[in-house]
Design a protein around this motif. Structure first.
Motif, PDB file in Angstrom:
ATOM      1  N   UNK A  34       0.822  -1.212   0.000  1.00 34.16           N
ATOM      2  CA  UNK A  34       0.000   0.000   0.000  1.00 34.16           C
ATOM      3  C   UNK A  34       0.857   1.263   0.000  1.00 34.16           C
ATOM      4  N   UNK A  35       0.701   2.062  -1.041  1.00 38.88           N
ATOM      5  CA  UNK A  35       1.456   3.313  -1.148  1.00 38.88           C
ATOM      6  C   UNK A  35       0.789   4.375  -0.276  1.00 38.88           C
ATOM      7  N   UNK A  36       1.588   5.052   0.541  1.00 37.88           N
ATOM      8  CA  UNK A  36       1.012   6.018   1.490  1.00 37.88           C
ATOM      9  C   UNK A  36       1.495   7.447   1.254  1.00 37.88           C
ATOM     10  N   UNK A  37       2.521   7.608   0.413  1.00 35.84           N
ATOM     11  CA  UNK A  37       3.071   8.948   0.210  1.00 35.84           C
ATOM     12  C   UNK A  37       3.796   9.000  -1.125  1.00 35.84           C
ATOM     13  N   UNK A  59       3.853   1.198   3.114  1.00 30.96           N
ATOM     14  CA  UNK A  59       3.935   0.775   4.505  1.00 30.96           C
ATOM     15  C   UNK A  59       5.229   0.002   4.760  1.00 30.96           C
ATOM     16  N   UNK A  60       5.850  -0.524   3.704  1.00 31.78           N
ATOM     17  CA  UNK A  60       7.079  -1.298   3.881  1.00 31.78           C
ATOM     18  C   UNK A  60       8.338  -0.462   3.736  1.00 31.78           C
ATOM     19  N   UNK A  61       8.368   0.473   2.765  1.00 30.83           N
ATOM     20  CA  UNK A  61       9.645   1.103   2.425  1.00 30.83           C
ATOM     21  C   UNK A  61       9.434   2.415   1.684  1.00 30.83           C
ATOM     22  N   UNK A  84      -2.556   8.703  -2.710  1.00 29.11           N
ATOM     23  CA  UNK A  84      -1.491   7.738  -3.051  1.00 29.11           C
ATOM     24  C   UNK A  84      -2.050   6.365  -3.423  1.00 29.11           C
TER      25      UNK A  84
ATOM     26  N   UNK B 423      11.343  -6.415   6.265  1.00 26.64           N
ATOM     27  CA  UNK B 423      11.449  -5.627   5.026  1.00 26.64           C
ATOM     28  C   UNK B 423      12.630  -4.661   5.027  1.00 26.64           C
ATOM     29  N   UNK B 426      16.600  -3.511   2.188  1.00 33.66           N
ATOM     30  CA  UNK B 426      15.767  -3.633   0.991  1.00 33.66           C
ATOM     31  C   UNK B 426      16.401  -4.506  -0.079  1.00 33.66           C
ATOM     32  N   UNK B 482      -2.153  -0.213   9.152  1.00 31.48           N
ATOM     33  CA  UNK B 482      -0.965   0.632   8.956  1.00 31.48           C
ATOM     34  C   UNK B 482      -1.154   1.594   7.788  1.00 31.48           C
ATOM     35  N   UNK B 483      -1.901   1.162   6.787  1.00 30.47           N
ATOM     36  CA  UNK B 483      -2.111   2.019   5.625  1.00 30.47           C
ATOM     37  C   UNK B 483      -2.918   3.259   6.000  1.00 30.47           C
ATOM     38  N   UNK B 486      -0.963   5.684   8.065  1.00 34.12           N
ATOM     39  CA  UNK B 486       0.009   6.496   7.332  1.00 34.12           C
ATOM     40  C   UNK B 486      -0.676   7.515   6.428  1.00 34.12           C
ATOM     41  N   UNK B 487      -1.816   7.105   5.850  1.00 37.05           N
ATOM     42  CA  UNK B 487      -2.483   8.010   4.900  1.00 37.05           C
ATOM     43  C   UNK B 487      -3.267   9.101   5.608  1.00 37.05           C
TER      44      UNK B 487
END
Lengths: 125, 499
Positions: A34-37, A59-61, A84, B423, B426, B482-483, B486-487
């Motif tokens: 999931x892209x957050x930014x 959320x990962x990297x 995003x 994770x 990388x 978590x998504x 963050x959003x």
């Protein structure tokens, strides 16, 4: 008439005339989660082939998005900054990152076409 | 099944303290103050200050319960790779609480804090002895701050050579901590990454190809973030120096080699030392860090102020560039750095001695290799051969199981362990990075190994993906979103009723 090329860093560039539209591939968004930014380059910024151009954070990297070609940024997709999630929903279509005016179209020669990229991804996993 | 209260036994479902307020309730019985005239010139606050109306027992229960929900090194095994969550000996805390140290103030006259200054000097002395480096800047307040310090000294050295407009590039391996490129960028350098070879180390040929008269520095973490010793470090430092650049070593993993490797022997020009990792002071929400940065002969003149010196009149601080014999690159921080962390770090060094520090490094590496050896057949190690202080696995062992690294980590919470780092780095897919540290016994490691192996078998047997996705079951909260966090983060409590 447009043609789409791919990089080994999982960007795509769709070229029409001397302007290319750049985004990240479906494989890339899947790997990111999931892209957050998203951070995009300013219009007018000079980018170099293989140089940092945008940032995508999941959320990962957090990862850099590299420009597949050299040139000047002539457009940025602010919609993906506000939402995003679009990068996960339509990575190779509506969720393009930026448009770049190519300074050297011969740089496209070293990039992959769809078949070559699919084979590259299959070989990686 | 849920209870009427939502509680599970004494595991209380704890609302925010604001949500527990009852208007008009108060923890103390104040006398109404007599009328008085203030001297605020009409600037007196008229609105509410916004604290909850609450009685003392509620406050005590609230914060005690929150503390019980805290998972830390004092409650569980905490193998968070790259973070070095080693046990913080209570002796360090006892020392730091001595009134002469805990109540010293940076504005006190120097003659009244001779002991504190001597302590800083002693801490600096041992960092220099351990690393073999001639100078150390004690003021950086964290690892990344130390990187900033080292790169500022490098920039000052390059400018002093008249090459400030030529050497504008810093090379960083792709497995580096994210702070490396960030520190380089904030010091005005452009950053290029160096790929890793198939052994998980810096690709020496690729590094050499990028070295040139435009390179200011190369930053290498050793051992690196894959938990591997950069065994070509001498060739790396020689190539860097032959190109006229400086060699920065990220000392985040110094705990694996302290007492075993003299940093000066590796050709390092600058390295920060995370006192809060190698020297066991609390971190990760438990306290501030500290990142003293050792410097080579070439960079020593550019060390920032202030620093401690001593002569026949005792100890004092050199506070200003014009008092210095060198050419300080500036000042990094108010006062002189994280004194309380220095107290704890020196206490740790003194308690263990040189032989003890060396044994810590050896035991940290031994413990990580024990995990690697126990788990290598059930999980998939990313690289061949032994590791240093942390063992890196990737998610190939989860292929086609429907279980991800994230699910696996959440299941470990139910097993009563803090999960490993996931994770990161990388450079491998779905990384699981485990750093047991030297403070864990074989018994603890064996319990962890049994849980990890058992979970890996459950995942591979199939039909368990749903159970993994449901984890954690026994934590105060289940799977957090978590998504959404963050959003659309909600960072501040707001009174819903008032809006």
């Amino acid at each position: 008439m447009s043609k789409t090329y791919f990089t080994s860093e999982h960007e795509w560039i769709k070229v029409e005339g001397d302007v290319g539209t750049v985004g990240i591939t479906d494989h890339a968004q899947g790997a990111l989660g999931d892209v957050v930014f998203v951070e995009l380059p300013a219009v007018g910024k000079k980018v170099a082939k293989g140089g940092d151009a945008a940032v995508v954070e999941s959320v990962k990297a957090a990862s850099d998005v590299y420009s597949p070609v050299s040139g000047e940024v002539v457009g940025a997709n602010d919609a993906i900054v506000d939402q995003p999630a679009l990068v996960n929903e339509s990575p190779e279509d509506g969720a393009w990152f930026f448009k770049v005016k190519l300074s050297n179209t011969s740089e496209l020669d070293g990039l992959m076409d769809r078949a070559a990229y699919d084979a590259f991804v299959a070989g990686q996993s | 099944m849920t209870t009427i209260s939502g509680n599970r036994g004494p595991l209380i479902e704890e609302p925010l303290i604001f949500e527990q307020a009852t208007p008009g309730r108060c923890g103390v019985d104040w006398e109404k103050p007599a009328a008085y005239e203030d001297r605020l010139g009409g600037l007196r606050k008229k609105g509410k200050i916004g604290l909850p109306d609450i009685a003392e027992p509620t406050v005590i229960r609230h914060y005690t319960r929150l503390s019980q929900k805290n998972v830390g090194i004092d409650t569980v095994f905490y193998p968070l790779g790259s973070c070095t969550m080693k046990y913080n000996p209570r002796l360090n805390e006892k020392t730091a609480r001595l009134p002469g140290l805990s109540q010293a103030h940076p504005f006190q006259p120097v003659s009244t804090v001779q002991g504190a200054l001597e302590l800083m000097d002693q801490c600096a002395h041992w960092l220099k002895v351990l690393t073999g480096m001639p100078a150390v800047a004690m003021s950086p307040a964290a690892g990344a701050h130390g990187e900033f310090c080292g790169l500022m000294a490098i920039r000052a050295a390059i400018e002093a050579r008249g090459e400030g407009d030529k050497r504008l590039k810093v090379l960083v391996p792709e497995s580096a901590h994210g702070t490396n490129p960030a520190s380089a960028a904030i010091c005005g350098f452009s950053v290029e990454s160096i790929p890793a070879n198939d052994r998980g180390r810096v690709d020496l040929a690729a590094l050499k190809a990028k070295l040139g008269p435009d390179v200011a520095a190369v930053m290498v973490t050793n051992p690196n973030t894959c938990g591997l010793f950069e065994d070509e470090v001498l060739e790396i430092s020689k190539a860097v120096h032959d190109a006229g650049a400086y060699f920065y070593c990220d000392g985040a993993n110094y705990n694996a080699i302290v007492g075993r490797v003299r940093i000066a022997d590796l050709g390092v020009d600058a390295m920060h030392i995370n006192l809060h990792k190698t020297f066991s002071t609390p971190h990760g929400g438990g306290g501030p860090g500290a990142g003293p940065t050792v410097l080579s002969e070439a960079l020593a003149p550019f060390a920032p102020v202030p620093y401690v010196v001593h002569d026949d009149k005792g100890f004092r601080l050199v506070e200003h560039a014009h008092e210095s014999e060198g050419k300080p690159c500036g000042r990094l921080k108010g006062f002189h750095g994280q004194f309380g962390v220095m107290v704890r770090a020196l206490s740790y060094m003194m308690a263990l001695g040189a032989d003890g520090l060396r044994q810590c490094a050896e035991d940290a590496v031994l413990n990580a290799n024990y995990l690697l050896a126990q788990l290598k057949d059930e999980l998939t190690p990313s690289f061949e051969g032994p590791c240093m202080h942390e063992a890196l696995f990737d998610d190939r062992f989860l292929k086609d199981t429907g279980v991800t690294t994230l699910d696996f980590a959440k299941a470990l919470i139910d097993e009563g362990f803090h999960p490993m780092t996931m994770y990161f780095p990388l450079v491998v897919h779905g990384a699981l990075l485990m750093e047991p540290t030297e403070t864990e016994s074989k018994a603890t490691l064996d319990k962890f190994v049994a849980s990890v192996k058992g979970l890996a078998r459950q995942a591979k047997e199939g039909n368990s993906a749903d159970a993994f996705k449901a984890a954690p079951i026994y934590a105060p909260r289940r799977r957090l979103d978590e998504t959404a966090a963050a959003r659309t983060p909600v960072l501040r409590w707001k009174d819903q009723a008032a809006e």
